[in-house]
Design a protein around this motif. Structure first.
Motif, PDB file in Angstrom:
ATOM      1  N   THR A 103      79.204  87.233 -94.054  1.00 45.16           N
ATOM      2  CA  THR A 103      80.366  87.448 -94.913  1.00 45.16           C
ATOM      3  C   THR A 103      80.596  86.304 -95.895  1.00 45.16           C
ATOM      4  N   GLY A 104      79.694  85.333 -95.915  1.00 47.05           N
ATOM      5  CA  GLY A 104      79.890  84.159 -96.753  1.00 47.05           C
ATOM      6  C   GLY A 104      80.637  83.046 -96.050  1.00 47.05           C
ATOM      7  N   ALA A 105      80.979  83.239 -94.770  1.00 47.77           N
ATOM      8  CA  ALA A 105      81.727  82.224 -94.026  1.00 47.77           C
ATOM      9  C   ALA A 105      80.823  81.054 -93.636  1.00 47.77           C
ATOM     10  N   THR A 106      81.412  79.868 -93.574  1.00 48.13           N
ATOM     11  CA  THR A 106      80.683  78.690 -93.118  1.00 48.13           C
ATOM     12  C   THR A 106      80.161  78.895 -91.705  1.00 48.13           C
ATOM     13  N   ALA A 107      80.926  79.607 -90.882  1.00 52.58           N
ATOM     14  CA  ALA A 107      80.502  79.852 -89.504  1.00 52.58           C
ATOM     15  C   ALA A 107      79.167  80.587 -89.444  1.00 52.58           C
ATOM     16  N   ASP A 108      78.886  81.435 -90.425  1.00 54.66           N
ATOM     17  CA  ASP A 108      77.593  82.137 -90.453  1.00 54.66           C
ATOM     18  C   ASP A 108      76.445  81.142 -90.514  1.00 54.66           C
ATOM     19  N   ILE A 109      76.579  80.134 -91.381  1.00 53.82           N
ATOM     20  CA  ILE A 109      75.525  79.137 -91.551  1.00 53.82           C
ATOM     21  C   ILE A 109      75.404  78.282 -90.296  1.00 53.82           C
ATOM     22  N   ALA A 110      76.538  77.895 -89.711  1.00 48.02           N
ATOM     23  CA  ALA A 110      76.514  77.089 -88.491  1.00 48.02           C
ATOM     24  C   ALA A 110      75.797  77.818 -87.363  1.00 48.02           C
ATOM     25  N   GLU A 111      76.111  79.107 -87.198  1.00 54.79           N
ATOM     26  CA  GLU A 111      75.469  79.873 -86.129  1.00 54.79           C
ATOM     27  C   GLU A 111      73.998  80.134 -86.442  1.00 54.79           C
ATOM     28  N   MET A 112      73.689  80.472 -87.689  1.00 55.55           N
ATOM     29  CA  MET A 112      72.319  80.781 -88.083  1.00 55.55           C
ATOM     30  C   MET A 112      71.389  79.595 -87.850  1.00 55.55           C
ATOM     31  N   LEU A 113      71.861  78.398 -88.177  1.00 53.71           N
ATOM     32  CA  LEU A 113      71.028  77.207 -88.091  1.00 53.71           C
ATOM     33  C   LEU A 113      71.169  76.480 -86.761  1.00 53.71           C
ATOM     34  N   GLY A 114      72.177  76.840 -85.988  1.00 51.84           N
ATOM     35  CA  GLY A 114      72.376  76.187 -84.698  1.00 51.84           C
ATOM     36  C   GLY A 114      72.956  74.787 -84.813  1.00 51.84           C
ATOM     37  N   TRP A 115      73.674  74.512 -85.919  1.00 50.58           N
ATOM     38  CA  TRP A 115      74.255  73.184 -86.120  1.00 50.58           C
ATOM     39  C   TRP A 115      75.705  73.165 -85.659  1.00 50.58           C
ATOM     40  N   PRO A 116      76.102  72.158 -84.873  1.00 52.38           N
ATOM     41  CA  PRO A 116      77.510  72.053 -84.468  1.00 52.38           C
ATOM     42  C   PRO A 116      78.408  71.680 -85.635  1.00 52.38           C
ATOM     43  N   VAL A 117      79.702  71.925 -85.451  1.00 46.53           N
ATOM     44  CA  VAL A 117      80.694  71.765 -86.518  1.00 46.53           C
ATOM     45  C   VAL A 117      81.575  70.558 -86.246  1.00 46.53           C
ATOM     46  N   VAL A 118      81.716  69.710 -87.270  1.00 50.17           N
ATOM     47  CA  VAL A 118      82.731  68.666 -87.265  1.00 50.17           C
ATOM     48  C   VAL A 118      83.898  69.176 -88.095  1.00 50.17           C
ATOM     49  N   LEU A 119      85.062  69.287 -87.461  1.00 48.47           N
ATOM     50  CA  LEU A 119      86.249  69.790 -88.149  1.00 48.47           C
ATOM     51  C   LEU A 119      87.046  68.647 -88.762  1.00 48.47           C
ATOM     52  N   VAL A 120      87.447  68.821 -90.004  1.00 51.12           N
ATOM     53  CA  VAL A 120      88.416  67.923 -90.623  1.00 51.12           C
ATOM     54  C   VAL A 120      89.788  68.571 -90.453  1.00 51.12           C
ATOM     55  N   ILE A 121      90.680  67.895 -89.760  1.00 47.96           N
ATOM     56  CA  ILE A 121      92.018  68.417 -89.490  1.00 47.96           C
ATOM     57  C   ILE A 121      93.043  67.535 -90.187  1.00 47.96           C
ATOM     58  N   ASP A 122      93.907  68.133 -90.982  1.00 41.96           N
ATOM     59  CA  ASP A 122      95.029  67.428 -91.590  1.00 41.96           C
ATOM     60  C   ASP A 122      96.280  67.772 -90.780  1.00 41.96           C
ATOM     61  N   PRO A 123      96.762  66.831 -89.967  1.00 39.73           N
ATOM     62  CA  PRO A 123      97.911  67.142 -89.102  1.00 39.73           C
ATOM     63  C   PRO A 123      99.259  66.853 -89.751  1.00 39.73           C
ATOM     64  N   SER A 124      99.303  66.790 -91.078  1.00 34.40           N
ATOM     65  CA  SER A 124     100.587  66.533 -91.755  1.00 34.40           C
ATOM     66  C   SER A 124     101.616  67.565 -91.322  1.00 34.40           C
ATOM     67  N   GLY A 125     102.776  67.088 -90.917  1.00 36.12           N
ATOM     68  CA  GLY A 125     103.832  67.989 -90.479  1.00 36.12           C
ATOM     69  C   GLY A 125     103.588  68.604 -89.114  1.00 36.12           C
ATOM     70  N   GLN A 126     102.596  68.089 -88.380  1.00 38.98           N
ATOM     71  CA  GLN A 126     102.266  68.616 -87.049  1.00 38.98           C
ATOM     72  C   GLN A 126     102.035  67.452 -86.097  1.00 38.98           C
ATOM     73  N   ALA A 127     101.907  67.798 -84.846  1.00 39.43           N
ATOM     74  CA  ALA A 127     101.416  66.851 -83.844  1.00 39.43           C
ATOM     75  C   ALA A 127     100.508  67.638 -82.905  1.00 39.43           C
ATOM     76  N   GLN A 128     101.037  68.075 -81.766  1.00 37.21           N
ATOM     77  CA  GLN A 128     100.220  68.808 -80.797  1.00 37.21           C
ATOM     78  C   GLN A 128      99.692  70.134 -81.339  1.00 37.21           C
ATOM     79  N   THR A 129     100.371  70.706 -82.296  1.00 38.20           N
ATOM     80  CA  THR A 129      99.904  71.973 -82.868  1.00 38.20           C
ATOM     81  C   THR A 129      98.521  71.836 -83.488  1.00 38.20           C
ATOM     82  N   ALA A 130      98.197  70.654 -83.992  1.00 38.18           N
ATOM     83  CA  ALA A 130      96.859  70.430 -84.548  1.00 38.18           C
ATOM     84  C   ALA A 130      95.787  70.671 -83.504  1.00 38.18           C
ATOM     85  N   ALA A 131      96.078  70.316 -82.259  1.00 40.74           N
ATOM     86  CA  ALA A 131      95.116  70.560 -81.174  1.00 40.74           C
ATOM     87  C   ALA A 131      94.986  72.042 -80.883  1.00 40.74           C
ATOM     88  N   ALA A 132      96.090  72.770 -80.969  1.00 43.26           N
ATOM     89  CA  ALA A 132      96.029  74.217 -80.749  1.00 43.26           C
ATOM     90  C   ALA A 132      95.166  74.886 -81.806  1.00 43.26           C
TER      91      ALA A 132
END
Length: 436
Positions: A103-132
């Motif tokens: 579908t053009g999603a980044t997840a397609d490439i990650a799964e196709m190539l078998g590469w793990p994902v490093v997530l960039v999370i911006d927790p502005s205005g959040q705390a524990q919700t960022a973990a959820a």
């Protein structure tokens, strides 16, 4: 053996590009060879990747490309130590209907190539919700593996501690946390980032990003999380026919965009490419057998284009006997007139009847599948071309013969058909691949 990672996020604007560039430069500074890719159709980021690594970067796109093409493109990372694929939008964001291999999603490439994902999370205005949010992304699709998280724009040490504790409780590794740092913000304009070639200080900006990230992120831990990768050689290359043997390619600040993999495919098929600058009032090479005007920002230079008589007359003379094709901005310049954002109407080359206006901005964005109703350079009637459209212009007039029947990613017919008149053709979409 290369180690592969995907850099992604829950959404756009979180800091994927900055982190990708910083990691690439920081590892390069340590003596590692780093190869970058861009997942999806964004055409600006690969030039930044090349500035950070010293190696050409290309797009890989699961909606427009089959697995063979993607395998061929990523095989350039065989001799690298680290391979980074920068995602687009959020990790699972794509179109509703599946394309060639996804579908053009980044997840397609990650799964196709078998590469793990490093997530960039911006927790502005959040705390524990960022973990959820991170946990939800980790568990959403079984074939996609989360390596860990880098926090961006944390407000304070207390804020960082709250988010870290929640992520640790969820079993998610935190590689580092970046406080706000305005000095490494990349300039933007209406089509995204200002392009790398337009920024004289881009090297210093990337160096500062690398220094900043190395100070706050455990680079060794990120590298250890990457997957060892043994690329399989593709059975064949990209399914692209060059538009001609000798191609005159417009190339300057007004005509700055064409997908790098397209130029590589043309050269690999034996084509020769000569560049010329319409902004410098240059005409296409008279010995070429086809002229190609790529996209870019002609609306920012419309007055100069209109005044450059040598370019305009040279292009018209060329088109008397040989094909000329324009994509998006190049298509607009092939038209009769372009009205800029200030409402000033500028005469263009007049090879097509198209007239466009930026006076009232209207965004056109998305994948395009075109079935050619008339030939264009390199492609015959009936060819199915996959591309991407992104601009803010409005069609004022388009009196010429439609070039194609064009659908969006949902299958809906759209009005931007492209057009043909004599030897001139043009499309609003940028060509990515032809269906095999």
């Amino acid at each position: 053996m290369p180690a592969g990672l995907v850099i992604s996020a829950p959404a756009s604007g979180v800091g994927k590009t900055t982190l990708t560039l910083a990691l690439a430069r920081a590892w390069r500074n340590r003596g590692l060879n780093v190869q970058c890719f861009k997942s999806g159709p964004d055409y600006i980021d690969p030039a930044f990747h090349a500035a950070a690594t010293g190696r050409a970067s290309v797009n890989v796109d699961s909606w427009a490309m089959d697995r063979t093409t993607i395998s061929h493109l990523v095989s350039r990372g065989t001799d690298a130590d680290v391979v980074l694929a920068e995602g687009s939008m959020g990790l699972f964001d794509g179109v509703a209907a599946r394309g060639v291999s996804g579908t053009g999603a980044t997840a397609d490439i990650a799964e196709m190539l078998g590469w793990p994902v490093v997530l960039v999370i911006d927790p502005s205005g959040q705390a524990q919700t960022a973990a959820a949010i991170a946990a939800g992304l980790r568990d959403y699709r079984p074939g996609v593996r989360l390596a860990g998280v880098v926090l961006n724009r944390v407000a304070s040490p207390r804020h960082e501690d709250l988010v870290r504790r929640a992520l640790n409780d969820a079993g998610i590794a935190v590689f580092g946390a970046l406080p706000r740092h305005a000095e490494i913000s990349l300039p933007k304009r209406h089509l995204g980032l200002v392009q790398a070639e337009e920024q004289a200080e881009i090297g210093k900006l990337i160096d500062e990003a690398a220094r900043f990230v190395a100070e706050h992120v455990d680079l060794d831990a990120v590298l250890r999380s990457a997957a060892s990768w043994s690329p399989q050689p593709a059975a064949s290359g990209i399914n692209v026919t060059p538009p001609g043997q000798r191609i005159a390619l417009a190339r300057d600040a007004a005509f700055s965009f064409i997908y790098p993999h397209m130029l590589e495919a043309w050269r690999a098929a034996g084509a020769e490419i000569s560049t010329f600058s319409p902004l410098a009032d240059e005409a296409p090479d008279a010995s070429a057998d086809v002229c190609w005007l790529p996209g870019g920002y002609p609306e920012l230079h419309a007055g100069k284009i209109a005044a450059n008589a040598r370019f305009r007359s040279g292009l018209r003379t060329f088109a008397d006997t040989r094909p000329v094709h324009g994509e998006c901005g190049g298509y607009m310049v092939l038209g009769t007139a372009l009205t800029d954002a200030d409402g000033i109407r500028h005469e263009m080359t007049g090879l097509l009847g198209l007239e466009t206006s930026f006076a009232k901005r209207r965004m056109h964005l998305g994948y395009r599948l075109a079935a050619l109703a008339a030939p264009m350079p390199g492609h015959q009637v009936g060819a199915r071309l996959r591309g991407h459209e992104f601009h803010y212009s409005t069609i004022v007039a388009q009196p010429d013969t439609p070039l194609a029947v064009v659908h969006d990613a949902t299958g809906a017919v759209i009005a931007e058909t492209g057009s043909r008149r004599g030897q001139a053709t043009g499309t609003f979409f940028h060509l990515i691949a032809e269906d095999r």
